[in-house]
Write a protein that holds these residues in place. Structure first.
Motif, short mmCIF file in Angstrom:
data_model
loop_
_atom_site.label_atom_id
_atom_site.label_comp_id
_atom_site.label_asym_id
_atom_site.label_seq_id
_atom_site.Cartn_x
_atom_site.Cartn_y
_atom_site.Cartn_z
N LEU A 93 0.82 -1.21 0.00
CA LEU A 93 0.00 0.00 0.00
C LEU A 93 0.86 1.26 0.00
O LEU A 93 0.59 2.19 -0.76
N LEU A 94 1.87 1.29 0.85
CA LEU A 94 2.75 2.46 0.87
C LEU A 94 3.47 2.62 -0.46
O LEU A 94 3.53 3.73 -1.02
N LEU A 95 4.00 1.53 -0.98
CA LEU A 95 4.71 1.61 -2.26
C LEU A 95 3.77 2.02 -3.39
O LEU A 95 4.09 2.89 -4.20
N GLY A 96 2.60 1.41 -3.43
CA GLY A 96 1.65 1.73 -4.49
C GLY A 96 1.12 3.15 -4.41
O GLY A 96 1.03 3.84 -5.42
N LEU A 97 0.77 3.58 -3.21
CA LEU A 97 0.19 4.92 -3.08
C LEU A 97 1.22 6.03 -3.27
O LEU A 97 0.88 7.10 -3.77
N LEU A 98 2.46 5.76 -2.91
CA LEU A 98 3.49 6.80 -3.00
C LEU A 98 4.30 6.75 -4.30
O LEU A 98 4.88 7.76 -4.68
N ALA A 99 4.37 5.58 -4.95
CA ALA A 99 5.24 5.46 -6.12
C ALA A 99 4.49 5.10 -7.40
O ALA A 99 5.12 4.88 -8.42
N GLU A 100 3.17 5.02 -7.34
CA GLU A 100 2.44 4.65 -8.54
C GLU A 100 2.40 5.83 -9.50
O GLU A 100 2.15 6.96 -9.10
N GLY A 101 2.66 5.54 -10.72
CA GLY A 101 2.67 6.59 -11.75
C GLY A 101 3.91 6.44 -12.61
O GLY A 101 4.95 6.01 -12.16
N PRO A 105 9.45 11.48 -10.36
CA PRO A 105 10.90 11.67 -10.27
C PRO A 105 11.54 10.55 -9.44
O PRO A 105 10.90 9.94 -8.59
N LEU A 106 12.80 10.32 -9.69
CA LEU A 106 13.53 9.26 -9.00
C LEU A 106 13.50 9.43 -7.49
O LEU A 106 13.32 8.46 -6.75
N TRP A 107 13.60 10.66 -6.99
CA TRP A 107 13.60 10.88 -5.55
C TRP A 107 12.28 10.44 -4.93
O TRP A 107 12.25 9.92 -3.82
N ARG A 109 10.19 8.03 -6.09
CA ARG A 109 10.17 6.56 -6.05
C ARG A 109 11.08 6.04 -4.95
O ARG A 109 10.75 5.08 -4.26
N GLY A 110 12.24 6.68 -4.80
CA GLY A 110 13.16 6.28 -3.74
C GLY A 110 12.57 6.49 -2.35
O GLY A 110 12.70 5.65 -1.47
N ALA A 111 11.90 7.61 -2.17
CA ALA A 111 11.26 7.89 -0.88
C ALA A 111 10.14 6.90 -0.60
O ALA A 111 9.98 6.43 0.53
N ALA A 112 9.38 6.56 -1.63
CA ALA A 112 8.31 5.57 -1.47
C ALA A 112 8.88 4.21 -1.09
O ALA A 112 8.34 3.51 -0.23
N TRP A 113 9.96 3.84 -1.75
CA TRP A 113 10.63 2.57 -1.47
C TRP A 113 11.11 2.52 -0.02
O TRP A 113 10.88 1.54 0.69
N LEU A 114 11.76 3.57 0.44
CA LEU A 114 12.24 3.63 1.83
C LEU A 114 11.09 3.61 2.82
O LEU A 114 11.14 2.92 3.84
N ALA A 115 10.03 4.37 2.54
CA ALA A 115 8.88 4.41 3.44
C ALA A 115 8.18 3.05 3.50
O ALA A 115 7.78 2.60 4.59
N ALA A 116 8.04 2.40 2.36
CA ALA A 116 7.38 1.09 2.34
C ALA A 116 8.20 0.05 3.11
O ALA A 116 7.64 -0.74 3.89
N ALA A 117 9.51 0.04 2.91
CA ALA A 117 10.37 -0.90 3.61
C ALA A 117 10.34 -0.64 5.12
O ALA A 117 10.21 -1.58 5.92
#
Length: 178
Positions: A93-101, A105-107, A109-117
């Protein structure tokens, strides 16, 4: 109407394929240990949500630990299985909601990845280590093993798998013509 039916069949097929891939990877990597298996699981979860959508990722996330339990891959203590499902769900959910699209920008997606993990690791630590290991009648060695298994290794495997999923998702979206 025909188009809606086609989209539903496609969604079911994509979700089933990702679930099957996850089960195969869990089975194949079980002898390699938690870091390899967990990283593969998180890669499939990340790829599922980023390539097929949040609902597909959520279904794969929720089914995965139950199949692992039934196949003898994950922890063989049934009360822990729903906690793993919740941790997986938080991850997708965190990855999808924050990085979907597509054009993020790379930052971002990176922030979404870190938040999801971090979210997954925190939820599993709180549910398993702080809650279940204290309320379940576990012997000390078993409680210590679960505490070790559901602490920092969860962050490591979510980071590795999430990173791999972020790399694989664009290729999967192209293959799915999205």
């Amino acid at each position: 109407m025909h188009s809606i039916a086609n989209r539903r069949v496609l969604w079911i097929t994509e979700t089933a394929v990702m679930t099957a891939l996850l089960i195969i990877l869990q089975t194949a990597t079980k002898p390699a240990g938690q870091y390899v298996t967990g990283s593969c699981v998180n890669a499939v979860l990340a790829a599922s949500v980023l390539a097929a959508g949040v609902w597909s990722g959520a279904v794969v996330a929720l089914l995965s630990p139950f199949f692992a339990f039934l196949l003898g891959i994950g922890p063989q203590l049934l009360p822990i299985v729903p906690s793993i499902a919740v941790g997986n769900l938080v991850f997708v959910l965190l990855l999808g909601l924050l990085a979907e699209g597509r054009d993020l920008p790379l930052w971002r997606r990176g922030a979404a990845w870190l938040a999801a993990a971090a979210g997954k690791a925190a939820v599993l630590y709180l549910l398993v280590v702080k809650l279940l290991c204290t309320v379940l009648p576990l012997q000390e060695p078993q409680a210590a093993a679960f505490s070790a298994m559901f602490s920092y290794p969860q962050l490591v495997t979510a980071l590795v798998g999430g990173g791999l999923g972020l790399l694989l998702a664009p290729m999967l979206r192209r293959a799915l013509k999205r």
